[in-house]
Design an enzyme around this catalytic site. Sequence first.
Site, PDB file in Angstrom:
ATOM      1  N   TYR A 144       0.859  -1.190   0.000  1.00 48.76           N
ATOM      2  CA  TYR A 144       0.000   0.000   0.000  1.00 48.76           C
ATOM      3  C   TYR A 144       0.887   1.230   0.000  1.00 48.76           C
ATOM      4  O   TYR A 144       1.858   1.303   0.754  1.00 48.76           O
ATOM      5  CB  TYR A 144      -0.875   0.004   1.260  1.00 48.76           C
ATOM      6  CG  TYR A 144      -1.758   1.219   1.422  1.00 48.76           C
ATOM      7  CD1 TYR A 144      -2.806   1.468   0.538  1.00 48.76           C
ATOM      8  CD2 TYR A 144      -1.556   2.122   2.478  1.00 48.76           C
ATOM      9  CE1 TYR A 144      -3.626   2.581   0.708  1.00 48.76           C
ATOM     10  CE2 TYR A 144      -2.371   3.228   2.645  1.00 48.76           C
ATOM     11  CZ  TYR A 144      -3.412   3.456   1.751  1.00 48.76           C
ATOM     12  OH  TYR A 144      -4.219   4.556   1.930  1.00 48.76           O
ATOM     13  N   ASP A 239       9.163   2.828  -0.354  1.00 46.86           N
ATOM     14  CA  ASP A 239       8.125   3.427   0.479  1.00 46.86           C
ATOM     15  C   ASP A 239       8.379   3.000   1.915  1.00 46.86           C
ATOM     16  O   ASP A 239       8.037   1.888   2.320  1.00 46.86           O
ATOM     17  CB  ASP A 239       6.738   3.000   0.004  1.00 46.86           C
ATOM     18  CG  ASP A 239       5.637   3.654   0.839  1.00 46.86           C
ATOM     19  OD1 ASP A 239       5.945   4.219   1.910  1.00 46.86           O
ATOM     20  OD2 ASP A 239       4.470   3.586   0.422  1.00 46.86           O
ATOM     21  N   LYS A 272       4.506   8.741   9.014  1.00 48.54           N
ATOM     22  CA  LYS A 272       4.315   8.115  10.332  1.00 48.54           C
ATOM     23  C   LYS A 272       5.347   8.580  11.366  1.00 48.54           C
ATOM     24  O   LYS A 272       5.182   9.655  11.915  1.00 48.54           O
ATOM     25  CB  LYS A 272       4.219   6.595  10.161  1.00 48.54           C
ATOM     26  CG  LYS A 272       2.978   6.259   9.300  1.00 48.54           C
ATOM     27  CD  LYS A 272       2.578   4.807   9.227  1.00 48.54           C
ATOM     28  CE  LYS A 272       1.206   4.667   8.581  1.00 48.54           C
ATOM     29  NZ  LYS A 272       1.147   4.088   7.274  1.00 48.54           N
TER      30      LYS A 272
HETATM   31  C1  PLP Z   1       0.506   4.585   5.995  1.00 50.80           C
HETATM   32  C2  PLP Z   1       1.181   4.332   4.699  1.00 50.80           C
HETATM   33  C3  PLP Z   1       1.016   5.181   3.590  1.00 50.80           C
HETATM   34  C4  PLP Z   1       0.020   6.303   3.584  1.00 50.80           C
HETATM   35  O1  PLP Z   1       0.291   7.263   4.538  1.00 50.80           O
HETATM   36  P1  PLP Z   1      -0.914   8.257   4.991  1.00 50.80           P
HETATM   37  O2  PLP Z   1      -0.224   9.212   5.912  1.00 50.80           O
HETATM   38  O3  PLP Z   1      -1.928   7.385   5.650  1.00 50.80           O
HETATM   39  O4  PLP Z   1      -1.441   8.902   3.768  1.00 50.80           O
HETATM   40  C5  PLP Z   1       1.792   4.961   2.480  1.00 50.80           C
HETATM   41  N1  PLP Z   1       2.662   3.942   2.416  1.00 50.80           N
HETATM   42  C6  PLP Z   1       2.840   3.094   3.451  1.00 50.80           C
HETATM   43  C7  PLP Z   1       3.838   2.004   3.340  1.00 50.80           C
HETATM   44  C8  PLP Z   1       2.083   3.246   4.610  1.00 50.80           C
HETATM   45  O5  PLP Z   1       2.233   2.371   5.607  1.00 50.80           O
END
Ligand code: PLP
Length: 431
Positions: A144, A239, A272
């Site tokens: 994701y 990511d 995060k």
């Molecule tokens: C949480 C997350 C996102 C999205 O971040 P948001 O701040 O919720 O938009 C993207 N990539 C990864 C791997 C994530 O865990």
Amino acid sequence: MPESRNAGLFARAQRSIPGGVNSPVRAFRAVGGTPRFIERAEGAYLWDADGKRYIDYIGSWGPMILGHGHPAVLEAVHKAVADGLSFGAPTEREIELAETILQLVPSAEQVRLVSSGTEAAMSALRLARGATGRSKIVKFEGCYHGHADALLVKAGSGLATFGHPTSAGVPPEVVRDTLVLPYNDVAALETTFDLHGPGIACVMIEPIAGNMNFVRAGVPFMQRLRELCTRHGALLVFDEVMTGFRVALGGAQSLYAAAIPGFAPDLSVFGKVIGGGMPLAAFAGPRSVMEQLAPLGPVYQAGTLSGNPVATACGLATLREIRKPGFFDALARTTRTLTDGLLCAAHEAGVPMAGDCEGGMFGFFFAAKLPHDYPGVMATDQQRFNRFFHAMLDHGIYLAPALYEAGFVSAAHTPADLEATLGAARAAREA
Ligand SMILES: *Cc1c(COP(=O)(O)O)cnc(C)c1O
């Protein structure tokens, strides 16, 4: 039984907010039951609207690595608030945060701050396309990257086929250039580069996929991915919104760099933990690529609240704490103790369970061995997970309400918290 305030709030929320929540996984749809409305948090604990206390293993889905209400973080935030909430003009704190990120992430020479992981991943994608002049992107099933249209794609039916939109409202044309491959599948990767290599702008990957619980990209797979990207002129985008400053101070990339000589991604996406609980995210990379961004280059990217002074204060204070010597060693020990304890409790009860962890992030599956891709995660025992989740919740242990989610430990979790958690796990087995 007295009427639950949680249930009342959930009923009320559903009248004014779609599904009663502002982000879908909070609604407990995967596990059933009523989501807990949280009133406050401190250290490793959350209290819900019925006054029940929980040991928190979600940590706001990752950011709360220090636990809730860490005094140094609160002080930094209070001070920043008093100086002003937002200026829409540059501040010194943005430089400090950028410099800190670059010190901790050697693959990056420049960084831009944004407000959410979605925004960071979306911007990195645009940058990769703009910098390479190519359109195609590769992502992996089960990863994701936020909810930007081009990344909301599920796998196509065959190898190296283009994906289908995962969400209504995403026209097929928008995901026409998004290729979705099985995670950890070297052959699929090679086929894809054979077929589409010159058109691929970037490959985006969660190096430890926390959005299918906890699945590591294998080292040989990652090495081959790096080689193929380099050979074909595609950018490798890590990511690390979840793994960054969470699985290790230098993120998952520092683990792969330790295993693969000379390894580095081209672009990195963070979120995060770097916000410490405030809306803050970032994407970073080599100067030559980052300088393609506006105002220097042709790739447009902007944000009214980007680099917000309160958020940067919160992020900086958080990073300052986790850089202290021994922080990650202690956090990793706590996480390991928890993970091993869960596996041990399951083993004693004769329940098949596999688990893994790194730094302050963990995952467990009701399965005999760890899955290595999305179909493998799907094949684990969902019913058993849901029963376990509710038994733990009843015992005051707050796990992520879906088996597709990773778990998070904070520096505030004490040995007594772990003991209580493992006691609940053993009791859950008997229930
Ligand atoms: C949480 C997350 C996102 C999205 O971040 P948001 O701040 O919720 O938009 C993207 N990539 C990864 C791997 C994530 O865990």
